[in-house]
Design a protein around this motif. Structure first.
Motif, PDB file in Angstrom:
ATOM      1  N   HIS A 118      10.800 -15.156 -20.090  1.00  0.00           N
ATOM      2  CA  HIS A 118      12.233 -14.939 -19.905  1.00  0.00           C
ATOM      3  C   HIS A 118      12.646 -13.516 -20.267  1.00  0.00           C
ATOM      4  N   ALA A 119      12.179 -13.026 -21.411  1.00  0.00           N
ATOM      5  CA  ALA A 119      12.530 -11.665 -21.848  1.00  0.00           C
ATOM      6  C   ALA A 119      12.002 -10.639 -20.847  1.00  0.00           C
ATOM      7  N   ASP A 120      10.788 -10.889 -20.366  1.00  0.00           N
ATOM      8  CA  ASP A 120      10.173  -9.981 -19.408  1.00  0.00           C
ATOM      9  C   ASP A 120      10.972  -9.960 -18.100  1.00  0.00           C
ATOM     10  N   ALA A 121      11.338 -11.133 -17.610  1.00  0.00           N
ATOM     11  CA  ALA A 121      12.108 -11.217 -16.360  1.00  0.00           C
ATOM     12  C   ALA A 121      13.456 -10.510 -16.526  1.00  0.00           C
ATOM     13  N   LEU A 122      14.064 -10.715 -17.687  1.00  0.00           N
ATOM     14  CA  LEU A 122      15.373 -10.116 -17.956  1.00  0.00           C
ATOM     15  C   LEU A 122      15.296  -8.595 -17.912  1.00  0.00           C
ATOM     16  N   LEU A 123      14.298  -8.033 -18.595  1.00  0.00           N
ATOM     17  CA  LEU A 123      14.176  -6.574 -18.654  1.00  0.00           C
ATOM     18  C   LEU A 123      13.793  -6.002 -17.295  1.00  0.00           C
ATOM     19  N   ARG A 124      12.955  -6.732 -16.556  1.00  0.00           N
ATOM     20  CA  ARG A 124      12.568  -6.231 -15.230  1.00  0.00           C
ATOM     21  C   ARG A 124      13.739  -6.279 -14.264  1.00  0.00           C
ATOM     22  N   LEU A 125      14.555  -7.320 -14.369  1.00  0.00           N
ATOM     23  CA  LEU A 125      15.719  -7.394 -13.493  1.00  0.00           C
ATOM     24  C   LEU A 125      16.740  -6.316 -13.879  1.00  0.00           C
ATOM     25  N   ALA A 126      16.914  -6.107 -15.178  1.00  0.00           N
ATOM     26  CA  ALA A 126      17.814  -5.031 -15.625  1.00  0.00           C
ATOM     27  C   ALA A 126      17.321  -3.686 -15.091  1.00  0.00           C
ATOM     28  N   ALA A 127      16.006  -3.485 -15.100  1.00  0.00           N
ATOM     29  CA  ALA A 127      15.441  -2.231 -14.588  1.00  0.00           C
ATOM     30  C   ALA A 127      15.672  -2.104 -13.079  1.00  0.00           C
ATOM     31  N   LEU A 128      15.558  -3.219 -12.373  1.00  0.00           N
ATOM     32  CA  LEU A 128      15.834  -3.198 -10.922  1.00  0.00           C
ATOM     33  C   LEU A 128      17.295  -2.811 -10.676  1.00  0.00           C
ATOM     34  N   ASN A 129      18.184  -3.359 -11.472  1.00  0.00           N
ATOM     35  CA  ASN A 129      19.602  -3.024 -11.339  1.00  0.00           C
ATOM     36  C   ASN A 129      19.877  -1.556 -11.655  1.00  0.00           C
ATOM     37  N   ALA A 183      22.492 -12.774 -16.247  1.00  0.00           N
ATOM     38  CA  ALA A 183      22.291 -14.145 -16.723  1.00  0.00           C
ATOM     39  C   ALA A 183      21.343 -14.757 -15.720  1.00  0.00           C
ATOM     40  N   LEU A 184      20.153 -15.103 -16.146  1.00  0.00           N
ATOM     41  CA  LEU A 184      19.182 -15.527 -15.131  1.00  0.00           C
ATOM     42  C   LEU A 184      18.633 -16.917 -15.348  1.00  0.00           C
ATOM     43  N   ARG A 185      18.249 -17.510 -14.230  1.00  0.00           N
ATOM     44  CA  ARG A 185      17.630 -18.826 -14.223  1.00  0.00           C
ATOM     45  C   ARG A 185      16.319 -18.723 -13.468  1.00  0.00           C
ATOM     46  N   PRO A 186      15.189 -18.609 -14.196  1.00  0.00           N
ATOM     47  CA  PRO A 186      13.908 -18.480 -13.495  1.00  0.00           C
ATOM     48  C   PRO A 186      13.607 -19.739 -12.682  1.00  0.00           C
ATOM     49  N   GLY A 187      12.729 -19.585 -11.739  1.00  0.00           N
ATOM     50  CA  GLY A 187      12.299 -20.688 -10.867  1.00  0.00           C
ATOM     51  C   GLY A 187      11.265 -20.087  -9.943  1.00  0.00           C
ATOM     52  N   ASP A 188      11.125 -20.634  -8.748  1.00  0.00           N
ATOM     53  CA  ASP A 188      10.187 -20.024  -7.793  1.00  0.00           C
ATOM     54  C   ASP A 188      10.694 -18.619  -7.490  1.00  0.00           C
ATOM     55  N   ASP A 189      11.973 -18.537  -7.176  1.00  0.00           N
ATOM     56  CA  ASP A 189      12.646 -17.242  -7.166  1.00  0.00           C
ATOM     57  C   ASP A 189      13.387 -17.131  -8.491  1.00  0.00           C
ATOM     58  N   ILE A 190      13.736 -15.912  -8.850  1.00  0.00           N
ATOM     59  CA  ILE A 190      14.634 -15.726  -9.976  1.00  0.00           C
ATOM     60  C   ILE A 190      16.042 -15.647  -9.402  1.00  0.00           C
ATOM     61  N   THR A 191      16.943 -16.461  -9.917  1.00  0.00           N
ATOM     62  CA  THR A 191      18.331 -16.314  -9.512  1.00  0.00           C
ATOM     63  C   THR A 191      19.108 -15.795 -10.705  1.00  0.00           C
ATOM     64  N   ALA A 192      20.096 -14.944 -10.446  1.00  0.00           N
ATOM     65  CA  ALA A 192      20.814 -14.314 -11.546  1.00  0.00           C
ATOM     66  C   ALA A 192      22.246 -13.993 -11.152  1.00  0.00           C
ATOM     67  N   LEU A 229       9.753  -6.340  -8.478  1.00  0.00           N
ATOM     68  CA  LEU A 229      10.847  -7.258  -8.147  1.00  0.00           C
ATOM     69  C   LEU A 229      11.659  -6.669  -7.006  1.00  0.00           C
ATOM     70  N   ARG A 230      11.999  -7.505  -6.049  1.00  0.00           N
ATOM     71  CA  ARG A 230      12.810  -7.075  -4.907  1.00  0.00           C
ATOM     72  C   ARG A 230      13.877  -8.127  -4.616  1.00  0.00           C
ATOM     73  N   PHE A 231      14.994  -7.686  -4.023  1.00  0.00           N
ATOM     74  CA  PHE A 231      16.062  -8.622  -3.697  1.00  0.00           C
ATOM     75  C   PHE A 231      15.744  -9.410  -2.420  1.00  0.00           C
ATOM     76  N   ALA A 232      15.719 -10.734  -2.541  1.00  0.00           N
ATOM     77  CA  ALA A 232      15.702 -11.594  -1.356  1.00  0.00           C
ATOM     78  C   ALA A 232      17.147 -11.782  -0.902  1.00  0.00           C
ATOM     79  N   GLU A 233      18.063 -11.743  -1.863  1.00  0.00           N
ATOM     80  CA  GLU A 233      19.488 -11.902  -1.536  1.00  0.00           C
ATOM     81  C   GLU A 233      20.344 -11.256  -2.608  1.00  0.00           C
ATOM     82  N   ARG A 234      21.303 -10.495  -2.210  1.00  0.00           N
ATOM     83  CA  ARG A 234      22.322  -9.981  -3.132  1.00  0.00           C
ATOM     84  C   ARG A 234      23.697 -10.176  -2.476  1.00  0.00           C
TER      85      ARG A 234
END
Lengths: 155, 155, 155
Positions: free
Chosen positions: B3-14, B90-99, B133-138
């Motif tokens: 979770h922490a890793d996904a959060l920081l990677r998504l923040a970096a993508l942003n 605020a993220l919810r991991p799964g097959d995709d990450i949704t946030a 990490l890449r956006f499938a949808e924004r």
């Protein structure tokens, strides 16, 4: 709980806090506080002078629930939305976690215009309860003393 | 991915997303999306009512590339700059990450004045591709319905 | 120092930086810089053109200390407060850590009104010294060229 872990968990709590208010899930907001808690909105001037009172003051989760119910009845939320932008917390771990976190709130009125509604700092005391971080105390210190006296929605 | 890793990677993508736009590296912006992707700008009102359309709508990276080319030709970017301030996801991991991630954009016009240009929330679906990490949808949901109809630069 | 660790430590340095300024602990601010350091405030236009000068320029911690002393004497701080909202850094580790970090500053005047005072990006070079991260260089690049010429408090 290590420092990085505490930081990320507190940031997540703040994100959830903002989302409850900004996405009109106000009923979920009191659950982020402990049953015995302090929630207060004050100005930097009053805070510096040590004035105990605040524009808004609650000392239990039950009071926060009542407040939300009153807001719903008054339908005030329909006319505006808030958007919180919350900075990273500066935290000092201990028995409780205490933290200072800057925030900014942009308000958008139903008829369109946006304005800077509030800026300031959250002074928090946070505690773990049933595996989740919860607020034992959140003092919302607004930079401006000109706070909207109709202050309806939590900051 | 924890979770922490996904959060920081998504923040970096942003952060990279904002930097592409704000530092006038618009040509790098489409590469943050998957070849098959959704990018949409809409208002909170329209989003709540379930309106499918948006002020801006693209369903592939190729469309985003075209859009940037058109912006360059029109020279619109020369007259203004944006500055994104993006909150923690605020993220919810799964097959995709949704946030869900709050954002604020300040616009500065070439002749000087700054204004609050947009505030709202990003609704994202993010996927790992080739180690990034890449956006499938924004979906960019703006709080205000009064969005500049000349909306030129991506939000 | 891993990437996540560097990111969180730099974010913490930025939080402390903002708190020194916003909470009127200006005397603590120079200690976040190395004894030999660059601190500069400039505009995006001037930065792009490669102009060496800045609205504010200091090349040692001693100059920053002098600056704060001058501010205290002039009592300028009494009339206004700042609130920094600082985004997550985009960093490139190396011998030094270099990073780009977006920021926004809201100013509140003593008599009440708030305004967007500055927005832009910090261009940083950061180094570890005595177990803490410190600025070897911070270039404050403001989006607007109309920067208050009375620019009193550090950005």
């Amino acid at each position: 709980m290590g420092h990085a872990d505490a930081l990320l968990r507190l940031a997540a709590l703040n994100t959830e806090y903002a989302s409850c208010i900004d996405a009109d899930r106000l009923e979920d907001w009191p659950s982020l506080f402990l049953p015995q808690c302090i929630y207060k909105i004050t100005s930097a001037d009053n805070h510096r002078r040590g004035y105990a009172g605040g524009l808004v003051y609650a000392d239990s989760r039950a009071m926060l629930i009542d407040r939300i119910a009153a807001l719903r009845e008054a339908n005030i939320y329909e006319r505006q939305t808030y958007r919180h932008i919350i900075g990273m917390p500066a935290l000092r771990p201990g028995d409780d976690i205490t933290a200072e976190t800057p925030f900014l709130v942009v308000r958008t009125m139903r008829d369109g215009p946006m304005d800077l509604f509030a800026a300031g700092v959250y002074l928090d005391r946070v505690r773990e309860a049933d595996g989740a971080l919860r607020f034992a105390e959140r003092i919302v210190v607004c930079d401006s003393s000109r706070i909207d006296t109709l202050l309806a929605i939590p900051l």
